[in-house]
Enzyme design. Structure first.
Site, PDB file in Angstrom:
ATOM      1  N   ASP A  81       0.802  -1.223   0.000  1.00  0.00           N
ATOM      2  CA  ASP A  81       0.000   0.000   0.000  1.00  0.00           C
ATOM      3  C   ASP A  81       0.837   1.276   0.000  1.00  0.00           C
ATOM      4  O   ASP A  81       0.287   2.369   0.173  1.00  0.00           O
ATOM      5  CB  ASP A  81      -0.917   0.022   1.230  1.00  0.00           C
ATOM      6  CG  ASP A  81      -1.969  -1.067   1.189  1.00  0.00           C
ATOM      7  OD1 ASP A  81      -2.368  -1.444   0.069  1.00  0.00           O
ATOM      8  OD2 ASP A  81      -2.381  -1.533   2.252  1.00  0.00           O
TER       9      ASP A  81
ATOM     10  N   HIS B 180      29.984   6.526  -8.719  1.00  0.00           N
ATOM     11  CA  HIS B 180      28.594   6.610  -8.284  1.00  0.00           C
ATOM     12  C   HIS B 180      28.360   5.814  -7.006  1.00  0.00           C
ATOM     13  O   HIS B 180      27.303   5.205  -6.820  1.00  0.00           O
ATOM     14  CB  HIS B 180      27.662   6.130  -9.401  1.00  0.00           C
ATOM     15  CG  HIS B 180      27.550   7.090 -10.541  1.00  0.00           C
ATOM     16  ND1 HIS B 180      26.975   6.764 -11.749  1.00  0.00           N
ATOM     17  CD2 HIS B 180      27.955   8.381 -10.657  1.00  0.00           C
ATOM     18  CE1 HIS B 180      27.035   7.806 -12.563  1.00  0.00           C
ATOM     19  NE2 HIS B 180      27.625   8.792 -11.922  1.00  0.00           N
TER      20      HIS B 180
ATOM     21  N   ASP C  20      29.264  14.081  -2.702  1.00  0.00           N
ATOM     22  CA  ASP C  20      28.554  14.652  -3.849  1.00  0.00           C
ATOM     23  C   ASP C  20      27.081  14.639  -3.476  1.00  0.00           C
ATOM     24  O   ASP C  20      26.442  13.586  -3.490  1.00  0.00           O
ATOM     25  CB  ASP C  20      28.826  13.801  -5.090  1.00  0.00           C
ATOM     26  CG  ASP C  20      28.274  14.410  -6.379  1.00  0.00           C
ATOM     27  OD1 ASP C  20      27.342  15.235  -6.290  1.00  0.00           O
ATOM     28  OD2 ASP C  20      28.762  14.044  -7.459  1.00  0.00           O
TER      29      ASP C  20
ATOM     30  N   ASP D 244      23.947  20.856  -7.149  1.00  0.00           N
ATOM     31  CA  ASP D 244      24.829  19.696  -7.374  1.00  0.00           C
ATOM     32  C   ASP D 244      26.247  20.114  -6.990  1.00  0.00           C
ATOM     33  O   ASP D 244      26.906  20.845  -7.729  1.00  0.00           O
ATOM     34  CB  ASP D 244      24.751  19.278  -8.840  1.00  0.00           C
ATOM     35  CG  ASP D 244      25.488  17.977  -9.128  1.00  0.00           C
ATOM     36  OD1 ASP D 244      26.024  17.367  -8.182  1.00  0.00           O
ATOM     37  OD2 ASP D 244      25.532  17.572 -10.305  1.00  0.00           O
TER      38      ASP D 244
ATOM     39  N   HIS E 177      35.615  10.949 -16.639  1.00  0.00           N
ATOM     40  CA  HIS E 177      34.299  11.542 -16.912  1.00  0.00           C
ATOM     41  C   HIS E 177      34.460  12.943 -17.479  1.00  0.00           C
ATOM     42  O   HIS E 177      35.554  13.512 -17.510  1.00  0.00           O
ATOM     43  CB  HIS E 177      33.423  11.551 -15.651  1.00  0.00           C
ATOM     44  CG  HIS E 177      33.974  12.355 -14.499  1.00  0.00           C
ATOM     45  ND1 HIS E 177      33.905  13.727 -14.430  1.00  0.00           N
ATOM     46  CD2 HIS E 177      34.593  11.957 -13.353  1.00  0.00           C
ATOM     47  CE1 HIS E 177      34.442  14.149 -13.306  1.00  0.00           C
ATOM     48  NE2 HIS E 177      34.884  13.095 -12.632  1.00  0.00           N
TER      49      HIS E 177
ATOM     50  N   HIS F 212      27.950  19.137 -17.062  1.00  0.00           N
ATOM     51  CA  HIS F 212      26.653  18.744 -17.605  1.00  0.00           C
ATOM     52  C   HIS F 212      25.661  19.841 -17.289  1.00  0.00           C
ATOM     53  O   HIS F 212      25.850  20.641 -16.365  1.00  0.00           O
ATOM     54  CB  HIS F 212      26.188  17.385 -17.037  1.00  0.00           C
ATOM     55  CG  HIS F 212      26.027  17.364 -15.531  1.00  0.00           C
ATOM     56  ND1 HIS F 212      24.961  17.944 -14.867  1.00  0.00           N
ATOM     57  CD2 HIS F 212      26.808  16.828 -14.560  1.00  0.00           C
ATOM     58  CE1 HIS F 212      25.089  17.759 -13.568  1.00  0.00           C
ATOM     59  NE2 HIS F 212      26.211  17.080 -13.347  1.00  0.00           N
TER      60      HIS F 212
ATOM     61  N   HIS G 137      20.881  16.093 -14.084  1.00  0.00           N
ATOM     62  CA  HIS G 137      21.491  16.028 -15.408  1.00  0.00           C
ATOM     63  C   HIS G 137      20.421  16.513 -16.366  1.00  0.00           C
ATOM     64  O   HIS G 137      19.620  15.736 -16.877  1.00  0.00           O
ATOM     65  CB  HIS G 137      21.936  14.606 -15.744  1.00  0.00           C
ATOM     66  CG  HIS G 137      23.176  14.190 -15.018  1.00  0.00           C
ATOM     67  ND1 HIS G 137      23.866  13.039 -15.322  1.00  0.00           N
ATOM     68  CD2 HIS G 137      23.864  14.758 -14.001  1.00  0.00           C
ATOM     69  CE1 HIS G 137      24.920  12.914 -14.530  1.00  0.00           C
ATOM     70  NE2 HIS G 137      24.924  13.956 -13.713  1.00  0.00           N
TER      71      HIS G 137
ATOM     72  N   GLU H  55      33.150  20.203 -12.766  1.00  0.00           N
ATOM     73  CA  GLU H  55      33.488  19.172 -11.781  1.00  0.00           C
ATOM     74  C   GLU H  55      34.638  18.258 -12.211  1.00  0.00           C
ATOM     75  O   GLU H  55      34.444  17.062 -12.426  1.00  0.00           O
ATOM     76  CB  GLU H  55      32.260  18.325 -11.470  1.00  0.00           C
ATOM     77  CG  GLU H  55      31.511  17.802 -12.699  1.00  0.00           C
ATOM     78  CD  GLU H  55      30.353  16.897 -12.316  1.00  0.00           C
ATOM     79  OE1 GLU H  55      30.561  15.961 -11.519  1.00  0.00           O
ATOM     80  OE2 GLU H  55      29.244  17.129 -12.817  1.00  0.00           O
TER      81      GLU H  55
ATOM     82  N   TYR I 295      41.021  10.153  -9.717  1.00  0.00           N
ATOM     83  CA  TYR I 295      40.645   8.947  -8.988  1.00  0.00           C
ATOM     84  C   TYR I 295      41.772   7.932  -9.196  1.00  0.00           C
ATOM     85  O   TYR I 295      41.951   7.413 -10.301  1.00  0.00           O
ATOM     86  CB  TYR I 295      39.309   8.412  -9.505  1.00  0.00           C
ATOM     87  CG  TYR I 295      38.283   9.516  -9.645  1.00  0.00           C
ATOM     88  CD1 TYR I 295      37.491   9.909  -8.573  1.00  0.00           C
ATOM     89  CD2 TYR I 295      38.155  10.201 -10.859  1.00  0.00           C
ATOM     90  CE1 TYR I 295      36.581  10.943  -8.698  1.00  0.00           C
ATOM     91  CE2 TYR I 295      37.249  11.237 -10.997  1.00  0.00           C
ATOM     92  CZ  TYR I 295      36.467  11.617  -9.921  1.00  0.00           C
ATOM     93  OH  TYR I 295      35.567  12.647 -10.047  1.00  0.00           O
TER      94      TYR I 295
ATOM     95  N   ARG J 210      37.164  15.034  -6.125  1.00  0.00           N
ATOM     96  CA  ARG J 210      36.368  15.788  -7.098  1.00  0.00           C
ATOM     97  C   ARG J 210      35.924  17.087  -6.448  1.00  0.00           C
ATOM     98  O   ARG J 210      35.591  17.113  -5.259  1.00  0.00           O
ATOM     99  CB  ARG J 210      35.153  14.978  -7.564  1.00  0.00           C
ATOM    100  CG  ARG J 210      34.313  15.685  -8.628  1.00  0.00           C
ATOM    101  CD  ARG J 210      33.331  14.746  -9.329  1.00  0.00           C
ATOM    102  NE  ARG J 210      32.310  14.170  -8.475  1.00  0.00           N
ATOM    103  CZ  ARG J 210      32.284  12.913  -8.060  1.00  0.00           C
ATOM    104  NH1 ARG J 210      33.268  12.076  -8.401  1.00  0.00           N
ATOM    105  NH2 ARG J 210      31.307  12.465  -7.295  1.00  0.00           N
TER     106      ARG J 210
ATOM    107  N   GLU K 238      33.213  20.187  -7.315  1.00  0.00           N
ATOM    108  CA  GLU K 238      32.124  20.510  -8.245  1.00  0.00           C
ATOM    109  C   GLU K 238      31.343  21.719  -7.756  1.00  0.00           C
ATOM    110  O   GLU K 238      30.969  21.813  -6.585  1.00  0.00           O
ATOM    111  CB  GLU K 238      31.176  19.309  -8.363  1.00  0.00           C
ATOM    112  CG  GLU K 238      29.972  19.569  -9.241  1.00  0.00           C
ATOM    113  CD  GLU K 238      29.041  18.363  -9.296  1.00  0.00           C
ATOM    114  OE1 GLU K 238      28.235  18.270 -10.244  1.00  0.00           O
ATOM    115  OE2 GLU K 238      29.112  17.511  -8.377  1.00  0.00           O
TER     116      GLU K 238
END
Length: 455
Positions: A47, A251, A268, A279, A362, A366, A373, A402, A406, A423, A425
């Protein structure tokens, strides 16, 4: 702590302007009818439903945040009309689920020409499609909605024997709205600045409360508390709180890993205000003091971000910030011995070969807006060399900046740099002469971070 931000009473002017803009774009293509549904409710278990969030495109045009709703816009040479289909008033359901506008109040509040019950949608759609030449609607985005639209179109076609006509052309309305949403209006920028400030406060609280021996989820709780306290309605996305080696997982989600003395913590996390996203990523030492190796890597990433910020301005290529950041990062990789200059060659060689992607895999930016995004094309195709033709940045666009490094353990990487993930950003509004950073209330300089964490 700053005074909490709260949304002002609903003002329909900006939403009316957006609907008008879309209808003008429809007319430029010959006119027709646009049909845009909100998101469906999603069952979590039995429910219980997941918290409902309206579809971003639908909300962008209406400001209406209830489920079971569809916006219809008719734009022809001689007509312009907006119709909302929404749930009817229901006192019993309001006891359980909360206030419902109902068609009458929704029409007045959201400044629409007409509002009708949602349950009447299938009855009215064929009539709304009749004598229109074109449909503007999401295409192949949701199977249930595709079936609803197909049924209505077939019903309109069946009426042609009675002298009616049916649309023969279907456009993806998202293609028009993606370009429109890419340029933020004054109301959107106000909400995005608020999202940035609230997000920054969460990162400041995380730095101030961080202690060795805590778990990642402890810091996530501090961030979420700060977001809510400062006036955010939701988080913009699932928070990344990554301690030690976890920071090298792009991620990663906040988990039960301990914050250990001598480790870095990468966070992040962003708040949502008025459904617009903040962000931010910050990386800081758990004990409040950067080690020499951490400092060396951090300074490279910060220099790369500053170079990317300097390259972000109206008239520049979208790719210019990425190129600027990548050059600084690659130079730093060579200087630190992460890349072997004898084997890789010069900075240009390392960029051309893609060797830098071992540590920076990366993009630098963005779009950001209603979606973290956000929508909007980054290029207009490819040139003769099969390279992207990057679009030009223009005033009113908003993007992230950003860069990161790594460094996973590897036999050819100096051991003092193993498991360092960094990082930095920020969110940037493109202006004529540069960009406005909306998230710098959270410090980025090493001295400022260490000072904040001492107090």
């Amino acid at each position: 702590m700053s005074t909490p931000l709260h949304l002002a009473p609903f003002a329909p002017a900006a939403f009316i302007a957006r609907r008008t803009h879309l209808m003008d774009s429809m007319r430029a293509l010959g006119g027709g009818v646009a049909i845009i549904p909100t998101a469906p409710e999603v069952v979590r278990n039995r429910d219980a439903h997941y918290d409902f969030r309206p579809d971003s495109y639908f909300y962008y045009l209406t400001g209406f945040s209830e489920p079971e709703a569809v916006l219809v816009l008719i734009a022809t040479e001689h007509m312009q009309r907006s119709i909302l289909f929404c749930r009817e008033k229901n006192t019993e359901r309001e006891i359980w689920d909360g206030y419902r506008y109902g068609p009458e109040a929704a029409q007045k509040t959201f400044a629409l020409d007409e509002a009708l019950p949602f349950d009447a949608l299938k009855q009215h759609l064929p009539t709304l499609l009749a004598h229109q030449t074109q449909i503007f609607s999401p295409l192949l985005d949701n199977a249930t909605w595709d079936a609803t639209l197909c049924e209505a179109l077939n019903s309109a076609r069946s009426a042609t024997r009675s002298g009616a006509s049916a649309p023969r052309v279907v456009h993806d309305v998202y293609a028009l709205l993606d370009e429109q949403r890419l340029f933020k209006d004054a109301q959107e920028l106000e909400w995005m600045r608020a999202a940035g400030r609230i997000s920054a406060q969460g990162h400041v609280r995380a730095m101030q409360t961080c202690r060795s021996g805590q778990r990642e989820t402890d810091l996530e709780a501090e961030i979420l508390y700060s977001f809510a306290k400062e006036g955010a309605q939701h988080v913009a996305y699932s928070s990344i709180v990554a301690a030690g080696a976890n920071a090298c997982v792009l991620h990663y989600r906040a988990g039960s890993s301990l914050l250990n003395e001598g480790d870095l913590c990468l966070i992040d996390a962003g708040a949502e205000y008025g459904l617009y996203a903040g962000d931010i990523t910050r990386t800081f030492p758990v004990n409040g003091r950067f080690s020499p190796a951490q400092r060396a890597v951090y300074e490279i990433v910060l220099a790369a971000q500053e170079a990317a910020i300097a390259a972000t301005r109206a008239g520049a290529s979208f790719n210019a910030p990425h190129e600027a950041a990548t050059r600084i990062l690659t130079e730093g990789m060579l200087n630190l011995g992460l890349l072997d200059a004898n084997r890789i060659g010069s900075i240009d060689d390392a960029i051309h070969s893609g060797a830098y992607r071992q540590f920076y895999m990366h993009r630098t930016s963005h779009w950001i807006g209603l979606d973290v995004h956000d929508c909007g094309a980054y290029s207009s195709g490819q040139d003769d060399a099969q390279q992207p033709i990057w679009r030009t940045l223009q005033e009113g666009m908003v993007l992230t900046i950003e860069p990161g490094l790594y460094i996973r353990p590897s036999a050819d990487v100096p051991e003092q740099f193993w498991n360092i993930g960094i990082r930095i950003e920020d969110d940037a509004i493109v202006t004529t002469n540069g960009c406005e950073l909306t998230t710098r209330d959270a410090p980025v300089a090493i001295a400022d971070i260490e000072s904040l964490m001492r107090h």
